[in-house]
Scaffold this motif. Structure first.
Motif, PDB file in Angstrom:
ATOM      1  N   UNK A 132       0.841  -1.201   0.000  1.00  0.00           N
ATOM      2  CA  UNK A 132       0.000   0.000   0.000  1.00  0.00           C
ATOM      3  C   UNK A 132       0.879   1.256   0.000  1.00  0.00           C
ATOM      4  N   UNK A 133       0.695   2.107  -1.002  1.00  0.00           N
ATOM      5  CA  UNK A 133       1.452   3.357  -1.073  1.00  0.00           C
ATOM      6  C   UNK A 133       0.938   4.331  -0.010  1.00  0.00           C
ATOM      7  N   UNK A 134       1.850   5.126   0.557  1.00  0.00           N
ATOM      8  CA  UNK A 134       1.489   6.105   1.582  1.00  0.00           C
ATOM      9  C   UNK A 134       2.082   7.459   1.213  1.00  0.00           C
ATOM     10  N   UNK A 135       1.247   8.476   1.228  1.00  0.00           N
ATOM     11  CA  UNK A 135       1.661   9.845   0.928  1.00  0.00           C
ATOM     12  C   UNK A 135       1.846  10.616   2.226  1.00  0.00           C
ATOM     13  N   UNK A 136       3.002  11.289   2.375  1.00  0.00           N
ATOM     14  CA  UNK A 136       3.275  12.086   3.562  1.00  0.00           C
ATOM     15  C   UNK A 136       3.017  13.559   3.250  1.00  0.00           C
ATOM     16  N   UNK A 137       2.259  14.201   4.135  1.00  0.00           N
ATOM     17  CA  UNK A 137       1.966  15.630   4.019  1.00  0.00           C
ATOM     18  C   UNK A 137       2.313  16.288   5.352  1.00  0.00           C
ATOM     19  N   UNK A 138       2.926  17.458   5.297  1.00  0.00           N
ATOM     20  CA  UNK A 138       3.226  18.199   6.518  1.00  0.00           C
ATOM     21  C   UNK A 138       2.909  19.667   6.283  1.00  0.00           C
ATOM     22  N   UNK A 139       3.237  20.507   7.265  1.00  0.00           N
ATOM     23  CA  UNK A 139       3.024  21.946   7.105  1.00  0.00           C
ATOM     24  C   UNK A 139       4.366  22.657   7.106  1.00  0.00           C
ATOM     25  N   UNK A 140       4.341  23.948   6.821  1.00  0.00           N
ATOM     26  CA  UNK A 140       5.601  24.678   6.656  1.00  0.00           C
ATOM     27  C   UNK A 140       6.262  25.053   7.973  1.00  0.00           C
ATOM     28  N   UNK A 141       5.753  24.529   9.084  1.00  0.00           N
ATOM     29  CA  UNK A 141       6.476  24.631  10.348  1.00  0.00           C
ATOM     30  C   UNK A 141       7.518  23.542  10.498  1.00  0.00           C
ATOM     31  N   UNK A 142       7.668  22.698   9.472  1.00  0.00           N
ATOM     32  CA  UNK A 142       8.537  21.527   9.594  1.00  0.00           C
ATOM     33  C   UNK A 142       9.989  21.784   9.222  1.00  0.00           C
ATOM     34  N   UNK A 143      10.258  22.736   8.309  1.00  0.00           N
ATOM     35  CA  UNK A 143      11.628  23.028   7.877  1.00  0.00           C
ATOM     36  C   UNK A 143      12.358  21.795   7.343  1.00  0.00           C
ATOM     37  N   UNK A 144      11.629  20.918   6.670  1.00  0.00           N
ATOM     38  CA  UNK A 144      12.237  19.728   6.065  1.00  0.00           C
ATOM     39  C   UNK A 144      13.126  20.146   4.902  1.00  0.00           C
ATOM     40  N   UNK A 145      14.340  19.581   4.786  1.00  0.00           N
ATOM     41  CA  UNK A 145      15.215  19.933   3.659  1.00  0.00           C
ATOM     42  C   UNK A 145      14.530  19.682   2.313  1.00  0.00           C
ATOM     43  N   UNK A 146      14.783  20.561   1.360  1.00  0.00           N
ATOM     44  CA  UNK A 146      14.142  20.463   0.050  1.00  0.00           C
ATOM     45  C   UNK A 146      14.449  19.148  -0.657  1.00  0.00           C
ATOM     46  N   UNK A 147      15.684  18.668  -0.515  1.00  0.00           N
ATOM     47  CA  UNK A 147      16.034  17.431  -1.210  1.00  0.00           C
ATOM     48  C   UNK A 147      15.247  16.241  -0.658  1.00  0.00           C
ATOM     49  N   UNK A 148      14.905  16.297   0.626  1.00  0.00           N
ATOM     50  CA  UNK A 148      14.094  15.230   1.220  1.00  0.00           C
ATOM     51  C   UNK A 148      12.663  15.295   0.701  1.00  0.00           C
ATOM     52  N   UNK A 149      12.137  16.510   0.593  1.00  0.00           N
ATOM     53  CA  UNK A 149      10.781  16.672   0.048  1.00  0.00           C
ATOM     54  C   UNK A 149      10.688  16.060  -1.346  1.00  0.00           C
ATOM     55  N   UNK A 150      11.699  16.346  -2.166  1.00  0.00           N
ATOM     56  CA  UNK A 150      11.684  15.858  -3.543  1.00  0.00           C
ATOM     57  C   UNK A 150      11.919  14.354  -3.608  1.00  0.00           C
TER      58      UNK A 150
END
Length: 279
Positions: free
Chosen positions: A1-19
């Motif tokens: 089962x595929x899972x999509x992760x969504x967060x908000x902009x309070x997370x400061x996740x690195x851009x390369x990780x998002x991509x």
């Protein structure tokens, strides 16, 4: 089962990780006066604008429709996990819960979980980053949720600020107290509490001492360096953050470091020169 992760902009996740893991981010609105800052504004532009502005920018929670539209974009057959910043500093989690109900009422078949991370910035970056990685191998949304909840119990997050000006402008510290602290070069070592609020751990004279005390807290936890990950966030002081990263890895050889600049949401309150770690 595929899972999509969504967060908000309070997370400061690195851009390369998002991509790399296709993480979607719901942006909190940030205003300079009556001007809404574009969601795709880069951090350098934001900090430059903030330094020129007499008034502190303001942030607000996203609307339920912002979350709902993000949910609708997830293809059928893909479950959804939403990981929000602490409900004790923002109403973003409550907004996401409303959007989840709206999404379910529309009859979508994708399962959805909304999680209050009880953290933000580096702490949330760490949790979201790990969740994104685990989503590739977890067999169910429940399995991923269990891993995320366990990680939330274990994560520790500390940060220190170079300036108290934004804290004073934002009304979180009286101008008199802040002025006295600035004159005496007092720096605050802060942590994110179990409830997801900001706590003052101690006060030091000078940024160097504050950073030394911050790094000392890495010793309070056992690390499995074969797979341990640490998040380091900075507010427009990348050179200092890289020096801190090098100091950490000399003593604590983490397998992976998530290094990023605080975005507009967290940068509004931290001001320039802040450093945070989450492990």
């Amino acid at each position: 089962m595929a899972i999509k992760i969504i967060t908000d902009s309070g997370s400061d996740l690195p851009l390369d990780y998002m991509e790399k893991y296709n993480v979607s981010v719901v942006h909190l609105p940030v205003h300079f006066g009556h001007e809404l800052m574009p969601a795709d504004t880069d951090t350098k532009t934001f900090y430059a604008k903030m330094s020129e502005s007499k008034e502190l920018p303001t942030t607000a929670s996203p609307s339920p429709n912002q979350f709902l539209e993000t949910f609708r974009q997830v293809e059928e057959g893909t479950d959804i996990m939403v990981i929000c910043m602490s409900s004790n500093i923002s109403s973003t989690y409550q907004t996401a819960m409303i959007a989840m109900e709206m999404y379910q009422e529309e009859g979508h078949t994708n399962a959805i979980e909304v999680i209050d991370s009880k953290t933000f910035s580096g702490g949330l970056s760490l949790i979201v980053g790990l969740a994104a990685k685990w989503s590739q191998t977890c067999s169910s949304l429940q399995e991923l949720k269990d891993k995320v909840l366990q990680q939330m119990d274990e994560v520790r997050a500390y940060f220190t600020l170079d300036t108290l000006e934004n804290v004073m402008k934002g009304g979180r510290l009286s101008r008199i107290s802040g002025a006295v602290a600035s004159v005496l070069n007092i720096k605050l070592l802060l942590k994110i509490s179990e409830e997801g609020t900001v706590e003052v751990v101690e006060k030091t004279r000078g940024l160097t001492k504050a950073l030394n005390r911050l790094l000392a807290h890495l010793d309070e936890k056992q690390h499995d360096y074969e797979k341990a990950v640490i998040a380091i966030v900075h507010s427009n002081c990348e050179k200092l953050a890289l020096e801190i990263k090098e100091r950490i890895l000399q003593k604590h050889p983490f397998k992976e470091v998530l290094l990023s600049s605080m975005g507009p949401v967290m940068g509004t309150y931290a001001g320039e020169g802040g450093i945070g770690v989450a492990f």
